[in-house]
Design an enzyme around this catalytic site. Structure first.
Site, PDB file in Angstrom:
ATOM      1  N   CYS A 132       0.825  -1.206   0.000  1.00  0.00           N
ATOM      2  CA  CYS A 132       0.000   0.000   0.000  1.00  0.00           C
ATOM      3  C   CYS A 132       0.866   1.266   0.000  1.00  0.00           C
ATOM      4  O   CYS A 132       1.791   1.340   0.793  1.00  0.00           O
ATOM      5  CB  CYS A 132      -0.871  -0.007   1.245  1.00  0.00           C
ATOM      6  SG  CYS A 132      -1.739   1.522   1.584  1.00  0.00           S
ATOM      7  N   PRO A 133       0.634   2.283  -0.809  1.00  0.00           N
ATOM      8  CA  PRO A 133      -0.452   2.382  -1.796  1.00  0.00           C
ATOM      9  C   PRO A 133       0.015   2.113  -3.229  1.00  0.00           C
ATOM     10  O   PRO A 133      -0.673   2.475  -4.164  1.00  0.00           O
ATOM     11  CB  PRO A 133      -0.839   3.860  -1.662  1.00  0.00           C
ATOM     12  CG  PRO A 133       0.491   4.546  -1.472  1.00  0.00           C
ATOM     13  CD  PRO A 133       1.370   3.560  -0.712  1.00  0.00           C
TER      14      PRO A 133
END
Lengths: 144, 73
Positions: free
Chosen positions: B13-14
């Site tokens: 993430c991200p």
């Protein structure tokens, strides 16, 4: 397609200069941009220090910094988990059209000039009016 | 067949979401973008983003912890 039309917006006040909080701000902002929103980051107070030349990665950890020991421990764990650097996240933020606003009053209080700041990162200089202008039609607004 | 292939295996993430968006911005309308990754939450979130972007989710498949998502711009 939402792509070229006016889209929803996320605005974040980046008040903290702590490394972990800068991560939070950039990750949320990049998520918003990736999901088709506009995003702007308003850097003020301690947050503004991260826009100083070479200052992006220099923030302490908000908790358990322990003179830098805690920070280096977290950084090594982040590296192991393959978390992107702040520089990488910031580059993506700009590439996806994110906007960075630097607080002029903070610059005055902290004695920071435009020359001290990494102007490649900054799109606009402003005060509270600029933030409200950004935030009044925003769907998401956060204070970090 | 995909017109653009993005490999985000091992990324967290991200990054998968961001790389998907970067590729979609560059793709021409009608082109297929294929994202291949291992980050579990992104398998769920990329389709959410595709919906929010008003694009077409063509296919989601997973084998041995590696997922492939195909999106039409």
């Amino acid at each position: 397609m939402v792509d070229e039309t006016k889209s929803d917006k996320a605005t974040i006040i980046v008040h903290s200069g702590d490394m972990d909080k800068i991560y939070s701000a950039l990750i949320v902002a990049n998520g918003a941009l990736s999901m088709g929103m506009e995003a702007s980051l308003y850097f003020t107070f301690w947050g503004l220090q991260r826009l100083q030349k070479g200052g992006l990665e220099k923030g302490p950890l908000s908790k358990m910094h322990f003179m830098g020991l805690g920070k280096s421990m977290i950084k090594s764990r982040m590296k192991k988990a393959n978390v992107a650097s702040l520089e990488h996240l910031f580059k993506d933020f700009k590439e996806l059209g994110g906007k960075v606003i630097a607080c002029e009053m903070t610059m005055e209080i902290m004695g920071v000039s435009k020359d001290d700041l990494d102007q490649d990162l900054i799109d606009e200089y402003g005060a509270v009016g600029t933030y409200i202008h950004e935030a009044r039609d925003a769907k998401i607004t956060l204070f970090i | 067949m995909a017109d653009v292939k993005i490999d985000v295996k091992g990324e967290t993430c991200p990054v998968p979401l961001v790389e998907m968006r970067k590729a979609l911005r560059k793709a021409a309308p009608g082109e297929i973008v294929e994202v291949e990754g291992t980050h579990p939450a992104s398998k769920k979130e990329i389709p959410m983003a595709v919906e929010a972007l008003g694009l077409e989710l063509v296919e989601v498949e997973e084998k041995d912890g590696v997922w492939k998502i195909r999106i039409r711009k």
